[in-house]
Design a protein around this motif. Structure first.
Motif, PDB file in Angstrom:
ATOM      1  N   GLY A  37       0.817  -1.214   0.000  1.00 23.32           N
ATOM      2  CA  GLY A  37       0.000   0.000   0.000  1.00 23.32           C
ATOM      3  C   GLY A  37       0.848   1.260   0.000  1.00 23.32           C
ATOM      4  N   GLU A  38       1.982   1.217   0.722  1.00 18.48           N
ATOM      5  CA  GLU A  38       2.882   2.375   0.742  1.00 18.48           C
ATOM      6  C   GLU A  38       3.559   2.558  -0.621  1.00 18.48           C
TER       7      GLU A  38
ATOM      8  N   THR B  50      -6.334   0.500  -5.729  1.00 19.62           N
ATOM      9  CA  THR B  50      -6.433   0.112  -4.306  1.00 19.62           C
ATOM     10  C   THR B  50      -6.577  -1.394  -4.142  1.00 19.62           C
ATOM     11  N   ALA B  51      -6.348  -2.164  -5.206  1.00 15.15           N
ATOM     12  CA  ALA B  51      -6.651  -3.599  -5.192  1.00 15.15           C
ATOM     13  C   ALA B  51      -5.940  -4.353  -4.069  1.00 15.15           C
TER      14      ALA B  51
ATOM     15  N   PRO C 234      -6.886  -1.493   4.635  1.00 17.20           N
ATOM     16  CA  PRO C 234      -7.869  -0.409   4.811  1.00 17.20           C
ATOM     17  C   PRO C 234      -7.262   0.964   5.076  1.00 17.20           C
ATOM     18  N   GLU C 235      -6.181   1.017   5.891  1.00 17.66           N
ATOM     19  CA  GLU C 235      -5.582   2.320   6.195  1.00 17.66           C
ATOM     20  C   GLU C 235      -4.981   2.944   4.936  1.00 17.66           C
ATOM     21  N   ASN C 236      -4.208   2.139   4.178  1.00 19.93           N
ATOM     22  CA  ASN C 236      -3.614   2.665   2.960  1.00 19.93           C
ATOM     23  C   ASN C 236      -4.678   2.967   1.909  1.00 19.93           C
ATOM     24  N   GLU C 237      -5.709   2.135   1.859  1.00 19.60           N
ATOM     25  CA  GLU C 237      -6.776   2.349   0.872  1.00 19.60           C
ATOM     26  C   GLU C 237      -7.421   3.718   1.064  1.00 19.60           C
TER      27      GLU C 237
END
Length: 242
Positions: free
Chosen positions: A142-143, A166-167, A171-174
């Motif tokens: 995600g980062e 966002t696949a 949740p936080e990174n999304e």
């Protein structure tokens, strides 16, 4: 800058045609979402626009100009692409964001803030010059995605291609990615592959694909009334959320 697909056909080597007669137009500054099941050709379509593959028939045009007549460097300058999954190089954070282009520290800092990468930078011992992959500099998927969005902010190209950005994010990174993408899409011609159907209700046009064909295209309300396949997809997606 407009993007036009004119009777596009494409196949891989000896395989059957993936596309035969694909036509669509994304107007300058418009937001277009592409939806459909896995294998329908969504990602391949973005790769064709970026000319990672060449089409076998028809034309893809940017502002009326066939992309095959545009120099590769010029074509790339017009496109910013955020793929599903991004791998970082074992180079500095600065080099991973700038990707060979020259930007000032102020420009890089602005892109980092716009892409919500401040917390990534904050834990780097040598700031922008920290080498990714060294001990203590692990970057999650995600980062890495947020860093790729920082690249897109810096590049500021007129056309933005988003392949389910966002696949693979938690949740936080999304949440951070979605907020960044809203800013990134402003004033750009954006073509995005979408799997969260509730996020595309207000886009300028939705293209519904299945097995390499465009079943229909239009706004959400039109498709709900006129495209049974889209209506079923949306109904099933809404149930999954509930």
């Amino acid at each position: 800058m407009s993007v036009e697909l004119d009777n596009v056909g494409h196949k891989f080597a000896a395989t059957p045609w993936l596309f035969r007669h694909l036509s669509a137009r994304c107007e300058d500054g418009a937001l277009t979402a592409i939806i459909g099941p896995s294998g329908s050709g969504k990602s391949t379509l973005l790769n064709l626009i970026g000319r990672f593959y060449d089409i076998d028939k028809g034309q893809i045009r940017l502002n009326g100009v066939n992309i095959k007549s545009i120099k590769e460097s010029e074509l790339m300058s017009k496109l910013a692409i955020v793929f599903q999954e991004n791998k970082l190089l074992k180079m500095s954070l600065r080099e991973n964001i700038c990707m060979g282009r020259d930007y000032s520290d102020a420009e890089i800092t602005s892109a980092i803030e716009a892409s919500s990468c401040q917390n990534i930078l904050a834990r780097m011992d040598n700031g922008l010059d920290t080498i990714i992959g060294q001990k203590g500099t692990y970057i999650s998927g995600g980062e890495a995605q947020r860093i790729s969005i920082a690249r897109a902010f810096l590049k500021d190209a007129p056309i933005l291609l988003l392949d389910e950005a966002t696949a693979f994010a938690d949740p936080e990174n999304e949440n951070k990615i979605l907020k960044s993408l809203e800013k990134l899409k402003a004033n750009k011609t954006t073509i995005m592959i979408a799997h969260r159907l509730n996020s595309i209700k207000n886009v300028d046009e939705i293209i519904v694909m299945k097995k390499g064909q465009i079943l229909d295209k239009g706004k959400h309300d039109y498709l709900i009334d006129n495209c049974p396949y889209y209506k079923d997809l949306y109904k099933n997606y809404s149930k999954s959320i509930e």
